[in-house]
Every structure is written in structure tokens, then in C-alpha cells.
Design an enzyme around this catalytic site. Structure first.
Site, PDB file in Angstrom:
ATOM      1  N   ASP A 188     -11.299   2.953   4.113  1.00 54.55           N
ATOM      2  CA  ASP A 188     -11.556   1.515   4.044  1.00 54.55           C
ATOM      3  C   ASP A 188     -13.052   1.239   3.887  1.00 54.55           C
ATOM      4  OD1 ASP A 188      -9.786  -0.483   3.854  1.00 54.55           O
ATOM      5  OD2 ASP A 188      -9.380  -0.714   5.986  1.00 54.55           O
ATOM      6  N   GLN A 224      -4.605  -1.495   9.588  1.00 59.05           N
ATOM      7  CA  GLN A 224      -4.447  -2.831   9.018  1.00 59.05           C
ATOM      8  C   GLN A 224      -4.992  -3.892   9.981  1.00 59.05           C
ATOM      9  OE1 GLN A 224      -3.229  -3.605   5.838  1.00 59.05           O
ATOM     10  NE2 GLN A 224      -3.913  -5.647   6.349  1.00 59.05           N
ATOM     11  N   LYS A 264       0.833  -1.214   0.000  1.00 60.01           N
ATOM     12  CA  LYS A 264       0.000   0.000   0.000  1.00 60.01           C
ATOM     13  C   LYS A 264       0.864   1.259   0.000  1.00 60.01           C
ATOM     14  CE  LYS A 264      -3.820  -2.457   2.127  1.00 60.01           C
ATOM     15  NZ  LYS A 264      -4.411  -2.954   3.365  1.00 60.01           N
TER      16      LYS A 264
END
Length: 299
Positions: free
Chosen positions: A127, A104, A60
Site C-alpha cells: 500500500d 483495508q 481486489k
């Protein structure tokens, strides 16, 4: 030979489509920096040192650099307290250079995932997992600020491959919060007729057989066989499962939830694993971060 060729599914190349999207994002980031003298910023928070999480996060961060998005790296030790993680999220919420915050998952057992995710400002929830964003996704006539990345990537693969969703029968295999549930809501928003099949569904095979579009996200290696697929159906395989393979140096290979070799002969469109949905998830994260920055800068 030509007739043989006809029988093979069109392979949807997620790498190529994701690269096209990244190029589009890079051009927009450049325009933003010229117009506002600012670039989008993405904060990636990782707790502990799980190998798989580390490699996702590395990917990422590298992707951010490639399109000109500024990356804020927050690496916290495994034993960090829940309070500390929440405090860090609050600092990022308050930072005007950060337009997206990604925590994460999974988090270590002693940290309440739901609490941490709920603390992320909805305006920075790239997200798409904030309860308010998921709630709006579930409601007719409401639009979430952000859609979850993997489900959004699945629909983008269909639309960029010329597969129309409207009026089609879609079957989603799996009901996770990360893929199964949100992708079924997105399909519904796009006017598909949606059925969710899961571990408690009797005779799921016959339901899957009726689908024009199959989204496989059950985490069961090669569960969906060729004869479960309606000829010409579009199949998006979200599964990434490691199966033993002594012929490989690493001792394993990655397969999807769909039996690729069999499905190739029946489906109209099919994503490979790896190289299908995976690259799209990161591309959609970058796109959400860009959207967040554009929204903020125009205020």
C-alpha cells in the site's frame, strides 16, 4: 464540425489503461511461476463488515485471480482486539508465500490504525503507507520500496497518455495522507513545480488556474469549475462523491471533484468518474505485489 471536436478534452480511459497493465502483470506472473515455481501472494486483511470496504476487498481479490496472483483472505470480526490484528500481521510478515499485505481502511474505532500499519513489514507494504516508505518518498535521492497505489496510478495515467510532468506547474487539491500528500511528493520527484491547495488556502481558484496539471483529491463534489482550468491543462480527478439522483434506481450517482461537463470543454486531458483513477488503484496494487515478489525471489 471538426473545429467543434478540437475543443473537447482527450478523455483518459482508466479502464483501458488499467487492463493493459493487468495484461502486462499476468505475463510477468506466468514467467515467475515458470522460472521459480512460485507466484506472488497478496494478503488482504479486512476487519468488520462495512459494505464499501467489503466491495473494495472483493474487487481486489477478483483482480488477483485474474492476473494469477495468489490471494490470502483474512476476514476478522468487528470486535477483534488490536492485539489480535497485530498478531495476524506478524504471522503474514513471517509467511514466505505472502509478498504483500494490505489492511483495508478504515479500521474500527477501537483499533489504532497507525500502530497496525507500522507493524507491516516494509518489504510487504504494497500500500506504500509505511512511515519509512513515505519518508523515502519525501527525500531527494531516496527511493521507497513501494509507492502508494492511487498516487502512483495518477502518474501512470499521465505518462501513458503522453503527458510530460517535467518542468510543469502542478496543483494538487487536497492534502490527505492517502492521495494529496504522496501524489505531490511523486510529482516533485518527477520534476514538476508543485503547489498544494487545501481548505485553508485563500483564493485557491486563482492558484488552480495557473496549473498545467491538476490532481483533484479534495472529496468535494464538482468543486472545480470549467473556468478554473487553464485551457489545455491535464486534469486527474481522484474524487468519488455520491450525489442524489432520483432518476437512478439506486437514488444516487458518482461524480468527481471536477465539473466534468464544463471541464471537457477546456482541459486538454481529463479523467472521468467513474472509470478514471479507480481502476488504476487496483492495477497498481497488483503491480506493487508483483514487484515485491520479484525483489524477494531474486535475493
Amino acid at each position: 464540425m471538426a473545429s467543434e471536436e478540437q475543443k473537447h478534452a482527450t478523455i483518459i480511459d482508466g479502464k483501458v489503461i488499467a487492463q493493459t497493465i493487468r495484461n502486462e502483470i499476468a505475463s510477468e506472473v506466468l514467467l515467475l511461476s515458470q522460472k521459480y515455481n512460485k507466484v506472488p501472494g497478496l494478503a488482504v486483511v479486512i476487519v468488520g463488515n462495512r459494505k464499501d470496504s467489503q466491495s473494495y476487498v472483493g474487487m481486489k481479490r477478483k483482480a488477483c485471480a485474474e492476473v494469477g496472483i495468489r490471494s490470502f483472505d483474512i476476514d476478522l470480526p468487528e470486535e477483534v482486539s488490536e492485539e489480535e490484528v497485530v498478531k495476524k500481521v506478524h504471522e503474514l510478515n513471517a509467511n514466505p508465500d505472502v509478498h504483500g499485505i494490505l489492511v483495508q481502511l478504515p479500521l474500527p474505532k477501537h483499533i489504532n490504525e497507525e500502530r497496525v500499519l507500522t507493524e507491516i513489514s516494509i518489504e510487504k507494504d504494497v500500500d506504500g503507507f509505511h512511515p519509512l516508505n513515505i519518508g523515502k518518498l519525501a527525500m531527494k535521492g531516496r527511493e521507497p520500496l513501494f509507492q502508494p497505489c492511487t498516487p502512483k496510478g495518477c502518474l501512470e495515467l499521465l505518462s501513458r497518455s503522453g503527458v510530460s510532468v517535467k518542468g510543469k506547474r502542478a496543483v494538487v487539491v487536497g492534502r490527505s495522507n492517502i492521495v494529496g500528500l504522496p501524489v505531490s511528493l511523486l510529482l516533485l520527484k518527477a520534476d514538476a513545480t508543485v503547489t498544494i491547495v487545501h481548505s485553508r488556502t485563500p483564493d485557491s481558484e486563482s492558484i488552480i488556474r495557473e496549473a498545467d496539471i491538476i490532481i483533484a483529491a479534495a472529496g468535494q463534489p464538482m468543486m472545480i469549475k470549467g473556468d478554473w482550468i487553464k485551457p489545455g491543462a491535464a486534469v486527474i480527478d481522484v474524487g468519488t462523491n455520491a450525489v442524489d439522483d432520483p432518476s437512478r434506481k439506486c437514488g444516487y450517482r458518482l461524480v468527481g471533484d471536477v465539473d466534468f461537463q464544463e471541464a471537457c470543454k477546456v482541459a486538454g486531458y481529463l479523467t472521468p468518474v467513474p472509470g478514471g483513477v479507480g481502476p488504476m488503484t487496483v492495477a497498481m496494487l497488483l503491480k506493487n505485489t508483483l514487484e515485491g515478489a520479484k525483489w524477494k525471489l531474486k535475493q
